[in-house]
Design an enzyme around this catalytic site. Structure first.
Site, PDB file in Angstrom:
ATOM      1  N   HIS A 130      26.314  -6.368   1.810  1.00 35.20           N
ATOM      2  CA  HIS A 130      25.989  -7.598   1.080  1.00 35.20           C
ATOM      3  C   HIS A 130      27.208  -8.324   0.532  1.00 35.20           C
ATOM      4  CE1 HIS A 130      22.207  -5.495   1.462  1.00 35.20           C
ATOM      5  NE2 HIS A 130      21.636  -6.679   1.351  1.00 35.20           N
ATOM      6  N   ASP A 185      23.086 -15.608   8.997  1.00 40.66           N
ATOM      7  CA  ASP A 185      23.051 -15.096  10.375  1.00 40.66           C
ATOM      8  C   ASP A 185      23.237 -16.192  11.434  1.00 40.66           C
ATOM      9  OD1 ASP A 185      22.424 -12.657   9.203  1.00 40.66           O
ATOM     10  OD2 ASP A 185      20.266 -13.003   9.377  1.00 40.66           O
TER      11      ASP A 185
HETATM   12  O1  F6P Z   1      19.125 -12.478   7.020  1.00 41.37           O
HETATM   13  C1  F6P Z   1      20.221 -12.231   6.203  1.00 41.37           C
HETATM   14  C2  F6P Z   1      20.514 -10.750   6.118  1.00 41.37           C
HETATM   15  O2  F6P Z   1      21.669 -10.603   5.317  1.00 41.37           O
HETATM   16  C3  F6P Z   1      20.683 -10.030   7.463  1.00 41.37           C
HETATM   17  O3  F6P Z   1      21.934 -10.268   8.045  1.00 41.37           O
HETATM   18  C4  F6P Z   1      20.437  -8.612   7.064  1.00 41.37           C
HETATM   19  O4  F6P Z   1      19.941  -7.836   8.136  1.00 41.37           O
HETATM   20  C5  F6P Z   1      19.362  -8.739   6.006  1.00 41.37           C
HETATM   21  O5  F6P Z   1      19.457 -10.066   5.501  1.00 41.37           O
HETATM   22  C6  F6P Z   1      19.501  -7.755   4.865  1.00 41.37           C
HETATM   23  O6  F6P Z   1      18.423  -7.927   4.024  1.00 41.37           O
HETATM   24  P1  F6P Z   1      18.308  -7.286   2.573  1.00 41.37           P
HETATM   25  O7  F6P Z   1      19.152  -8.098   1.643  1.00 41.37           O
HETATM   26  O8  F6P Z   1      16.863  -7.389   2.250  1.00 41.37           O
HETATM   27  O9  F6P Z   1      18.816  -5.881   2.665  1.00 41.37           O
END
Ligand code: F6P
Length: 301
Positions: free
Chosen positions: A273, A129
């Site tokens: 992701h 981020d």
């Molecule tokens: O902080 C990294 C991040 O990929 C954010 O951009 C996103 O909101 C969050 O993590 C998603 O988290 P998770 O992998 O727990 O769904």
């Protein structure tokens, strides 16, 4: 004097984590220290799960995405006696110091343990981020921007062929760094970010003007944290109390709104992701390696 150093990775995985683990272990081993991997972030220090990090384990890590140590969003301060368990596991494993690689949550725990218990920890900032203070760039960000830019390039071809508006939702939590950088690099027509929330009607007017000029497709990049009026409040929280922004569906809600207001056929892609996965870019590999040298200086002088 030889030390026993633990390494953990916490929070979301991120390209470049393995490069830091490798650099940390290589330099420590070179200097005669022992390195121990802590499994799955702070959970490993609560449960006492470790793995060796020797020359064999760190071989071939530079191009590898994810984290060989595993990760979690475990917050020991939210668990009963969690912090005490971390301290006693650390002592029981005869560790002298810990390298915590993580974002604001993982490093927040590290800072609190240090503040309240004089815990010997050094933090390495990490997140796709790029939303951490006290550092200009975090490793993982560059790779994520590459991935999003490539997605925008690919969306352009479909947008042009079908005369469509293509909406791409990218990550970034409450910051628009990924959206802005990839949006500029990919030539997006509209970029919507939380820090500068332009009105949806303004965005639609831009799209209409493009069409009037004969450009009958548009690319819109929206950051997951963009506040769209009328979007239902998402209540799902992670262990650190953060809203799971990816679940709010801002991209799809925006796509529906743009189609309703402009009448132009609209499609939505939520990159999710995908933008956190894969091999780190050369820049992230170098930054991750350099980050470790900063830590090495803090540890070894
Ligand atoms: O902080 C990294 C991040 O990929 C954010 O951009 C996103 O909101 C969050 O993590 C998603 O988290 P998770 O992998 O727990 O769904």
């Amino acid at each position: 004097m030889s030390k026993r150093v633990g390494v953990l990775t916490g929070g979301g995985d991120c390209p470049g984590l393995n490069a830091v683990i490798r650099a940390a272990a290589r330099r420590s081993l070179d200097r005669g220290h022992e390195v121990v991997g802590v499994r799955e972030g702070w959970r490993g220090l609560v449960d006492g799960t470790f793995e060796p990090l020797g020359a064999r384990e760190i071989s071939g890590l530079l191009p590898r995405g994810g984290t060989i140590l595993g990760t979690s969003r475990t917050n020991p301060f939210r668990l009963e006696d969690g912090a005490d368990k971390v301290l006693s596991t650390f002592e029981g494993a005869e560790l002298d110091a810990l390298i915590a690689i993580g974002g604001e949550d993982t490093l927040g725990v590290a800072a609190r343990l240090h503040r309240e218990h004089d815990f010997p920890v050094v933090g390495v900032p990490k997140t796709i981020d790029n939303d951490l203070s006290a550092t200009d760039y975090t490793f993982g960000f560059d790779t994520a921007v590459w991935t999003c830019t490539e997605a925008i390039d690919r969306l352009h071809t479909t947008a042009e062929s079908h005369n469509r508006v293509m909406v791409l939702e990218v990550m970034g939590r409450h910051t628009g760094w990924i959206a802005v950088m990839s949006g500029i690099a990919g030539g997006a027509d509209v970029i919507l970010i939380p820090e500068h929330p332009i009105d949806i009607e303004e965005a639609c007017a831009d799209i209409r003007r493009r069409h009037e000029r004969g450009k009958d497709f548009s690319i819109v990049v929206v950051s997951e944290g963009y506040e769209l009026e009328g979007l239902a409040e998402e209540k799902e929280l992670d262990e650190f109390g953060h809203v799971r922004l990816g679940q709010r569906g801002v991209g799809h809600a925006l796509g529906r709104e743009i189609e309703a207001r402009t009448g132009f056929e609209t499609r939505v892609t939520v990159l999710g992701h995908v933008q956190r996965g894969g091999s780190p870019s050369p820049r992230d590999r170098v930054l991750a390696t350099e980050d470790w040298y900063a830590v090495a200086r803090a540890f070894f002088g």
